[in-house]
Design a protein around this motif. Structure first.
Motif, PDB file in Angstrom:
ATOM      1  N   LYS A 191      17.972   3.248   8.071  1.00 39.43           N
ATOM      2  CA  LYS A 191      17.324   4.426   9.000  1.00 39.43           C
ATOM      3  C   LYS A 191      18.271   4.972   9.915  1.00 39.43           C
ATOM      4  N   LEU A 192      18.902   3.931  10.529  1.00 40.90           N
ATOM      5  CA  LEU A 192      20.195   4.341  11.493  1.00 40.90           C
ATOM      6  C   LEU A 192      21.107   5.133  10.987  1.00 40.90           C
ATOM      7  N   GLY A 193      21.512   4.931   9.597  1.00 44.00           N
ATOM      8  CA  GLY A 193      22.700   5.497   9.232  1.00 44.00           C
ATOM      9  C   GLY A 193      22.136   6.868   8.672  1.00 44.00           C
ATOM     10  N   LEU A 194      21.244   7.221   7.914  1.00 45.96           N
ATOM     11  CA  LEU A 194      20.722   8.243   7.262  1.00 45.96           C
ATOM     12  C   LEU A 194      19.807   9.025   8.068  1.00 45.96           C
ATOM     13  N   VAL A 195      19.263   8.533   8.973  1.00 47.36           N
ATOM     14  CA  VAL A 195      18.063   9.460   9.701  1.00 47.36           C
ATOM     15  C   VAL A 195      18.583   9.569  11.479  1.00 47.36           C
ATOM     16  N   ASP A 196      18.509   8.653  11.986  1.00 45.69           N
ATOM     17  CA  ASP A 196      18.960   8.510  13.392  1.00 45.69           C
ATOM     18  C   ASP A 196      20.043   8.996  13.797  1.00 45.69           C
ATOM     19  N   PHE A 197      21.230   8.616  13.388  1.00 49.49           N
ATOM     20  CA  PHE A 197      22.456   9.171  13.544  1.00 49.49           C
ATOM     21  C   PHE A 197      22.751  10.562  13.356  1.00 49.49           C
ATOM     22  N   PRO A 198      22.405  10.934  11.966  1.00 48.25           N
ATOM     23  CA  PRO A 198      22.683  12.407  11.732  1.00 48.25           C
ATOM     24  C   PRO A 198      21.528  13.448  12.585  1.00 48.25           C
ATOM     25  N   SER A 199      20.431  12.596  13.202  1.00 51.89           N
ATOM     26  CA  SER A 199      19.837  13.795  13.887  1.00 51.89           C
ATOM     27  C   SER A 199      20.334  14.010  15.380  1.00 51.89           C
ATOM     28  N   THR A 200      21.289  13.384  15.731  1.00 50.34           N
ATOM     29  CA  THR A 200      21.974  13.481  16.966  1.00 50.34           C
ATOM     30  C   THR A 200      22.783  14.866  16.999  1.00 50.34           C
ATOM     31  N   GLU A 201      23.073  15.106  15.800  1.00 49.76           N
ATOM     32  CA  GLU A 201      24.150  16.330  15.590  1.00 49.76           C
ATOM     33  C   GLU A 201      23.292  17.577  16.209  1.00 49.76           C
ATOM     34  N   LYS A 202      22.196  17.646  15.958  1.00 49.94           N
ATOM     35  CA  LYS A 202      21.424  18.926  16.215  1.00 49.94           C
ATOM     36  C   LYS A 202      21.749  19.358  17.813  1.00 49.94           C
ATOM     37  N   ALA A 203      21.754  18.454  18.718  1.00 48.10           N
ATOM     38  CA  ALA A 203      21.950  18.732  19.963  1.00 48.10           C
ATOM     39  C   ALA A 203      23.462  18.891  20.498  1.00 48.10           C
ATOM     40  N   LEU A 204      24.258  18.531  19.539  1.00 50.97           N
ATOM     41  CA  LEU A 204      25.738  18.347  20.052  1.00 50.97           C
ATOM     42  C   LEU A 204      26.378  19.516  20.587  1.00 50.97           C
ATOM     43  N   GLY A 205      26.060  20.861  20.089  1.00 53.97           N
ATOM     44  CA  GLY A 205      26.639  21.997  20.645  1.00 53.97           C
ATOM     45  C   GLY A 205      26.096  22.171  22.045  1.00 53.97           C
ATOM     46  N   ASP A 206      25.009  21.905  22.162  1.00 55.65           N
ATOM     47  CA  ASP A 206      24.463  21.961  23.691  1.00 55.65           C
ATOM     48  C   ASP A 206      25.399  21.498  24.666  1.00 55.65           C
ATOM     49  N   TYR A 207      26.238  20.350  24.273  1.00 55.22           N
ATOM     50  CA  TYR A 207      27.015  19.751  25.431  1.00 55.22           C
ATOM     51  C   TYR A 207      28.533  20.122  25.094  1.00 55.22           C
ATOM     52  N   THR A 208      29.041  20.348  23.804  1.00 53.30           N
ATOM     53  CA  THR A 208      30.352  20.589  23.624  1.00 53.30           C
ATOM     54  C   THR A 208      30.628  22.346  23.936  1.00 53.30           C
ATOM     55  N   GLY A 209      29.404  23.198  23.720  1.00 52.41           N
ATOM     56  CA  GLY A 209      29.530  24.487  23.883  1.00 52.41           C
ATOM     57  C   GLY A 209      30.129  24.839  25.212  1.00 52.41           C
ATOM     58  N   PRO A 210      29.366  24.404  26.312  1.00 50.73           N
ATOM     59  CA  PRO A 210      29.703  24.867  27.797  1.00 50.73           C
ATOM     60  C   PRO A 210      31.077  24.257  27.922  1.00 50.73           C
ATOM     61  N   ALA A 211      31.418  23.164  27.542  1.00 52.15           N
ATOM     62  CA  ALA A 211      32.678  22.529  27.999  1.00 52.15           C
ATOM     63  C   ALA A 211      33.662  23.160  27.232  1.00 52.15           C
ATOM     64  N   LYS A 212      33.518  23.689  25.832  1.00 54.36           N
ATOM     65  CA  LYS A 212      34.652  24.331  25.340  1.00 54.36           C
ATOM     66  C   LYS A 212      34.871  25.718  25.863  1.00 54.36           C
ATOM     67  N   GLU A 213      33.835  26.226  26.466  1.00 52.15           N
ATOM     68  CA  GLU A 213      33.932  27.537  27.152  1.00 52.15           C
ATOM     69  C   GLU A 213      34.940  27.398  28.342  1.00 52.15           C
ATOM     70  N   GLU A 214      34.672  26.223  28.992  1.00 50.34           N
ATOM     71  CA  GLU A 214      35.515  25.939  30.560  1.00 50.34           C
ATOM     72  C   GLU A 214      36.761  25.439  30.157  1.00 50.34           C
ATOM     73  N   PHE A 215      37.007  24.711  28.987  1.00 48.63           N
ATOM     74  CA  PHE A 215      38.287  24.244  29.001  1.00 48.63           C
ATOM     75  C   PHE A 215      38.825  24.372  27.538  1.00 48.63           C
ATOM     76  N   ALA A 216      39.684  25.346  27.664  1.00 51.31           N
ATOM     77  CA  ALA A 216      40.401  25.652  26.310  1.00 51.31           C
ATOM     78  C   ALA A 216      41.057  24.632  25.547  1.00 51.31           C
ATOM     79  N   SER A 217      41.485  23.578  26.504  1.00 50.84           N
ATOM     80  CA  SER A 217      42.127  22.363  25.704  1.00 50.84           C
ATOM     81  C   SER A 217      41.082  21.421  24.995  1.00 50.84           C
ATOM     82  N   PHE A 218      40.044  21.530  25.514  1.00 52.33           N
ATOM     83  CA  PHE A 218      38.750  20.919  24.854  1.00 52.33           C
ATOM     84  C   PHE A 218      38.437  21.651  23.487  1.00 52.33           C
ATOM     85  N   LYS A 219      38.521  22.791  23.366  1.00 50.96           N
ATOM     86  CA  LYS A 219      38.149  23.313  22.247  1.00 50.96           C
ATOM     87  C   LYS A 219      39.298  23.228  21.219  1.00 50.96           C
ATOM     88  N   ASN A 220      40.537  23.095  21.571  1.00 48.42           N
ATOM     89  CA  ASN A 220      41.691  22.979  20.897  1.00 48.42           C
ATOM     90  C   ASN A 220      41.793  21.413  20.499  1.00 48.42           C
TER      91      ASN A 220
END
Length: 328
Positions: A191-220
């Protein structure tokens, strides 16, 4: 939205923490390339550390010009994450916001050129049976060989358990442990490997998106890291399957209590998001209440209302959490 405004929305951080992280973010935003950012912060080459001829762990050891070499801030990364451009960006942000500290980070087994260490059959068996020393053996030997005598240690996700194991087995003294987003409660490794870990990907962009907009080096840095295929193939290794089983089946509260009973660390700060996919909010609140009854102010909590497991993928938020926890 500015870094300060973003941090204020995440959590009621102390004003000095917001000011310090925001000031560094202004500096950070001036870099287009993550390589230039790493050079400015002083990120050295990644090393391989091993003993007895083993296929060793990887480490990056950031030493500012003026620092106490016997004291360190030690970082433990998420499962399957090596010291690639993305994770080194996190290390660089922590190092940059703690400019007087030696910062040492250990990569985890992955795939390809980031394959990293492999555990023997006996080590995998030990992990499955609840003996967690193999997770940190190579790293602890490195710290001892380097003369580290005291440390604050931080870990996220799998690193939130690994940091407790490091404190348990360390030859050096551990003052503060910051354990971010532990897997709690236990569950099946499938369950951890096939369900729970993959489910965390859905919100990833909510955190990386604003940071990539602010820091070109982070997007890079994010653009230059290995893709999902490399990550998944790394998780399929026998070494990571054993780690996954240990992570899924270790009762976090009991293991943390064992560490506190043994005085492996002076204090423990546990950090989670109220909507985390891996740290159940009700379980976490009950666990913290029980632990504080026993250990009083040796146990501290940071509950981030509305946040999810992926939250530290915003490097400024990660840095603010660490700064706030270590200042308590």
């Amino acid at each position: 939205m500015s870094t300060a405004e973003r941090l204020e929305q995440y959590y009621p951080f102390e004003q000095n923490v917001i000011d310090e992280i925001a000031e560094f973010a202004d500096y950070q935003s001036g870099f287009e390339s993550y390589r230039d950012f790493f050079g400015a912060v002083g990120i050295p080459e990644v090393q391989v550390v091993s003993h007895d001829g083993s296929n060793g762990a990887t480490v990056v050891d950031v030493r500012p010009k003026d620092h106490d070499e016997k004291d360190a801030l030690v970082m433990h990364l998420p499962m399957g994450n090596p010291l690639n451009s993305n994770q080194l960006y996190q290390v660089a942000t922590i190092a940059g916001t703690n400019p007087d500290s030696r910062v040492i980070a250990f990569g985890n087994p992955s795939s390809g050129k980031f394959r990293g260490e492999s555990f023997t059959r006996s080590e995998r068996k030990n992990l499955i049976n609840g003996e967690l020393r193999p997770l940190v053996e190579n790293g602890l030997r490195y710290l001892e060989a380097q003369g580290v005598e005291s440390a604050n240690e931080i870990g996220y996700s799998y690193g939130a358990l690994k940091v407790l194991a490091s404190a348990n087995y360390a030859a050096h003294s551990v003052d503060n442990v910051v354990s971010i987003e532990p897997v709690n409660p236990t569950r099946s490794s499938i369950k951890l490997g096939l369900v729970d870990f993959p489910s965390t990907e859905k919100a990833l962009g909510d955190y990386t998106g604003p940071a990539k907009e602010e820091f070109a080096s982070f997007k890079n840095a994010r653009d230059d890291e290995p893709g999902m295929i490399a990550y998944v193939s790394g998780l399929a290794r026998l070494t990571n399957l054993a780690i996954g089983r240990a992570l899924a089946h270790t009762e976090y509260g009991s293991y943390a209590g064992h560490s506190l009973d043994n005085h492996a660390m002076n204090s423990l700060s546990v950090v989670w998001g109220s909507e985390s996919e891996l740290a159940d909010d009700t379980v976490m609140q009950e666990m913290i209440s029980d632990m504080q009854t026993v250990y009083d102010d040796r146990v501290k909590a940071m509950r981030l209302e509305g946040q999810k497991h992926a939250m530290v993928n915003d490097p400024s938020l990660h840095a603010a959490i660490v700064k706030q926890a270590l200042s308590r």
